[in-house]
Design an enzyme around this catalytic site. Structure first.
Site, PDB file in Angstrom:
ATOM      1  CE  LYS A  13      -2.069  -0.961   3.918  1.00  0.00           C
ATOM      2  NZ  LYS A  13      -1.359  -2.203   4.262  1.00  0.00           N
ATOM      3  NE  ARG A  88      -4.773  -0.772   9.870  1.00  0.00           N
ATOM      4  CZ  ARG A  88      -3.631  -0.485   9.269  1.00  0.00           C
ATOM      5  NH1 ARG A  88      -3.524   0.548   8.476  1.00  0.00           N
ATOM      6  NH2 ARG A  88      -2.606  -1.245   9.473  1.00  0.00           N
ATOM      7  NE  ARG A 127       7.748  -2.938   6.289  1.00  0.00           N
ATOM      8  CZ  ARG A 127       6.458  -2.643   6.462  1.00  0.00           C
ATOM      9  NH1 ARG A 127       5.778  -2.082   5.483  1.00  0.00           N
ATOM     10  NH2 ARG A 127       5.865  -2.939   7.589  1.00  0.00           N
ATOM     11  NE  ARG A 160       6.060  -0.675  10.257  1.00  0.00           N
ATOM     12  CZ  ARG A 160       4.962  -0.616   9.511  1.00  0.00           C
ATOM     13  NH1 ARG A 160       4.989   0.025   8.340  1.00  0.00           N
ATOM     14  NH2 ARG A 160       3.844  -1.180   9.892  1.00  0.00           N
ATOM     15  NE  ARG A 171       1.648  -4.922  10.967  1.00  0.00           N
ATOM     16  CZ  ARG A 171       2.770  -4.884  10.237  1.00  0.00           C
ATOM     17  NH1 ARG A 171       3.859  -5.501  10.653  1.00  0.00           N
ATOM     18  NH2 ARG A 171       2.795  -4.205   9.119  1.00  0.00           N
TER      19      ARG A 171
HETATM   20  P1  AP5 Z   1       4.841  -1.661   1.824  1.00  0.00           P
HETATM   21  O1  AP5 Z   1       4.563  -0.791   0.647  1.00  0.00           O
HETATM   22  O2  AP5 Z   1       5.610  -1.114   2.954  1.00  0.00           O
HETATM   23  O3  AP5 Z   1       3.465  -2.349   2.323  1.00  0.00           O
HETATM   24  P2  AP5 Z   1       2.256  -1.779   3.170  1.00  0.00           P
HETATM   25  O4  AP5 Z   1       1.003  -2.381   2.583  1.00  0.00           O
HETATM   26  O5  AP5 Z   1       2.322  -0.314   3.282  1.00  0.00           O
HETATM   27  O6  AP5 Z   1       2.548  -2.518   4.544  1.00  0.00           O
HETATM   28  P3  AP5 Z   1       2.488  -1.964   6.047  1.00  0.00           P
HETATM   29  O7  AP5 Z   1       3.185  -2.998   6.878  1.00  0.00           O
HETATM   30  O8  AP5 Z   1       2.939  -0.565   6.122  1.00  0.00           O
HETATM   31  O9  AP5 Z   1       0.954  -2.067   6.303  1.00  0.00           O
HETATM   32  P4  AP5 Z   1       0.220  -2.012   7.638  1.00  0.00           P
HETATM   33  O10 AP5 Z   1      -1.152  -1.803   7.156  1.00  0.00           O
HETATM   34  O11 AP5 Z   1       0.398  -3.204   8.498  1.00  0.00           O
HETATM   35  O12 AP5 Z   1       0.951  -0.853   8.444  1.00  0.00           O
HETATM   36  P5  AP5 Z   1       0.541   0.640   8.794  1.00  0.00           P
HETATM   37  O13 AP5 Z   1       1.768   1.424   8.795  1.00  0.00           O
HETATM   38  O14 AP5 Z   1      -0.619   1.081   7.988  1.00  0.00           O
HETATM   39  O15 AP5 Z   1       5.557  -2.985   1.281  1.00  0.00           O
HETATM   40  C1  AP5 Z   1       5.998  -3.988   2.187  1.00  0.00           C
HETATM   41  C2  AP5 Z   1       7.369  -4.498   1.745  1.00  0.00           C
HETATM   42  O16 AP5 Z   1       7.214  -5.202   0.513  1.00  0.00           O
HETATM   43  C3  AP5 Z   1       8.391  -3.379   1.497  1.00  0.00           C
HETATM   44  O17 AP5 Z   1       9.653  -3.820   1.865  1.00  0.00           O
HETATM   45  C4  AP5 Z   1       8.321  -3.153  -0.043  1.00  0.00           C
HETATM   46  O18 AP5 Z   1       9.567  -2.699  -0.541  1.00  0.00           O
HETATM   47  C5  AP5 Z   1       7.965  -4.560  -0.536  1.00  0.00           C
HETATM   48  N1  AP5 Z   1       7.124  -4.586  -1.727  1.00  0.00           N
HETATM   49  C6  AP5 Z   1       6.120  -3.728  -2.052  1.00  0.00           C
HETATM   50  N2  AP5 Z   1       5.549  -4.094  -3.217  1.00  0.00           N
HETATM   51  C7  AP5 Z   1       6.196  -5.223  -3.626  1.00  0.00           C
HETATM   52  C8  AP5 Z   1       6.074  -6.079  -4.771  1.00  0.00           C
HETATM   53  N3  AP5 Z   1       5.150  -5.851  -5.730  1.00  0.00           N
HETATM   54  N4  AP5 Z   1       6.916  -7.142  -4.857  1.00  0.00           N
HETATM   55  C9  AP5 Z   1       7.848  -7.383  -3.900  1.00  0.00           C
HETATM   56  N5  AP5 Z   1       8.037  -6.600  -2.808  1.00  0.00           N
HETATM   57  C10 AP5 Z   1       7.210  -5.534  -2.671  1.00  0.00           C
HETATM   58  O19 AP5 Z   1       0.023   0.466  10.297  1.00  0.00           O
HETATM   59  C11 AP5 Z   1       0.905   0.144  11.346  1.00  0.00           C
HETATM   60  C12 AP5 Z   1       0.140   0.164  12.657  1.00  0.00           C
HETATM   61  O20 AP5 Z   1      -0.357   1.494  12.910  1.00  0.00           O
HETATM   62  C13 AP5 Z   1      -1.109  -0.719  12.722  1.00  0.00           C
HETATM   63  O21 AP5 Z   1      -0.799  -2.053  13.089  1.00  0.00           O
HETATM   64  C14 AP5 Z   1      -1.925  -0.003  13.792  1.00  0.00           C
HETATM   65  O22 AP5 Z   1      -1.435  -0.276  15.070  1.00  0.00           O
HETATM   66  C15 AP5 Z   1      -1.646   1.465  13.479  1.00  0.00           C
HETATM   67  N6  AP5 Z   1      -2.614   2.060  12.530  1.00  0.00           N
HETATM   68  C16 AP5 Z   1      -2.339   2.557  11.272  1.00  0.00           C
HETATM   69  N7  AP5 Z   1      -3.444   3.027  10.704  1.00  0.00           N
HETATM   70  C17 AP5 Z   1      -4.448   2.837  11.603  1.00  0.00           C
HETATM   71  C18 AP5 Z   1      -5.838   3.113  11.573  1.00  0.00           C
HETATM   72  N8  AP5 Z   1      -6.438   3.664  10.498  1.00  0.00           N
HETATM   73  N9  AP5 Z   1      -6.564   2.782  12.681  1.00  0.00           N
HETATM   74  C19 AP5 Z   1      -6.002   2.213  13.763  1.00  0.00           C
HETATM   75  N10 AP5 Z   1      -4.685   1.920  13.851  1.00  0.00           N
HETATM   76  C20 AP5 Z   1      -3.922   2.232  12.767  1.00  0.00           C
HETATM   77 MG    MG Z   2       2.688   1.030   4.878  1.00  0.00          MG
END
Ligand code: AP5
Ligand code: MG
Length: 219
Positions: A13, A88, A127, A160, A171
């Site tokens: 994402k 979410r 990552r 992270r 997660r």
């Molecule tokens: P990346 O692009 O980083 O993936 P992502 O979908 O952004 O993954 P996240 O881990 O950031 O998602 P998340 O939803 O768990 O975390 P968030 O920060 O939102 O890609 C992942 C890896 O794969 C990278 O190394 C990239 O280089 C690689 N990659 C990408 N595309 C690829 C491809 N096509 N092929 C191969 N490799 C590839 O949330 C974190 C925490 O914050 C949550 O757990 C929660 O506690 C809190 N939080 C965030 N938002 C909310 C909300 N709205 N409400 C409540 N809590 C929240």
């Molecule tokens: Mg992300």
């Protein structure tokens, strides 16, 4: 243009939202990034959010909504945005729907990025993230030129806290239970496109663009 990317952790994402936002000249707004900055800066919200993030649980809605409202009220967000990691759960989706009505705006499309669980665990365990711009890297597969440093900021990359296998599993559970039902919510509104998130970055980006165009053409 207002778009939402929804998908499990590690779906890509953040990677794709940054590209999509640049292409459309809008801002990339990731609630995870806003929360991680709040934790780094030790703000009141950051202090409260940290325990939930470290455990892979959702941060309470009121804290996330406060951060999101502040970010979306800034001038650079007025032309539009790509939302990544929000909404979410159903309560956040309802809050966003209300915000749109109040502002006389609408969401143009929601794209669900689908990736199998085993690929997610592999990606997240490998990552590395830039603390300054939050750009992510697969250091083993495509290492940045400077080693474990961000090519944009020169800062040392870090892994992270929530990319440990047991937290990744938590997660994923939270995603399946609380976030995945939103896909049906947006499908009912005629806003949803689904794409596979497996393939090269360009391939996935192409699928997302095509899905957005298809949703907009059908409205
Ligand atoms: P990346 O692009 O980083 O993936 P992502 O979908 O952004 O993954 P996240 O881990 O950031 O998602 P998340 O939803 O768990 O975390 P968030 O920060 O939102 O890609 C992942 C890896 O794969 C990278 O190394 C990239 O280089 C690689 N990659 C990408 N595309 C690829 C491809 N096509 N092929 C191969 N490799 C590839 O949330 C974190 C925490 O914050 C949550 O757990 C929660 O506690 C809190 N939080 C965030 N938002 C909310 C909300 N709205 N409400 C409540 N809590 C929240
Ligand atoms: Mg992300």
């Amino acid at each position: 243009m207002r778009l939402i990317l929804v998908g499990p952790p590690g779906a890509g994402k953040g990677t794709q939202a940054a590209r999509l936002a640049e292409r459309h000249g809008v801002v990339h707004v990731a609630t995870g990034d806003l929360l991680r900055f709040s934790v780094q800066w030790k703000t009141d919200i950051g202090r409260e959010a940290k325990q939930y993030m470290d455990a892979g649980m959702l941060v309470p809605d009121d804290l996330v909504l406060e951060l999101l409202r502040r970010r979306l009220s800034q001038s650079d967000a007025q032309r539009g945005y790509v939302l990544d990691g929000f909404p979410r759960n159903p309560a956040q989706a309802d809050a966003l729907d209300k915000m749109m009505v109040e502002a006389g705006q609408h969401i143009d499309a929601v794209v669900a990025v689908e990736v199998p669980d085993e690929t997610i665990v592999q990606r997240l365990s490998a990552r590395w993230t830039c603390p300054t711009c939050q750009r992510t890297f697969q250091v083993k597969v495509s290492p940045p030129a400077g080693g474990h440093r961000c090519p944009d900021d020169g800062d040392a990359l870090f892994q992270r806290e929530d990319d440990r296998p047991e937290v990744i599993r938590a997660r994923l559970g939270v995603f399946r239970e609380q976030t995945e039902p939103l896909v049906a919510h947006y499908e009912e509104q005629g806003l949803l496109g689904r794409v596979s998130g497996v393939g090269t970055l360009d391939e996935v980006a192409g699928r997302i663009l095509a899905a957005v165009q298809e949703v907009r053409a059908a409205r």
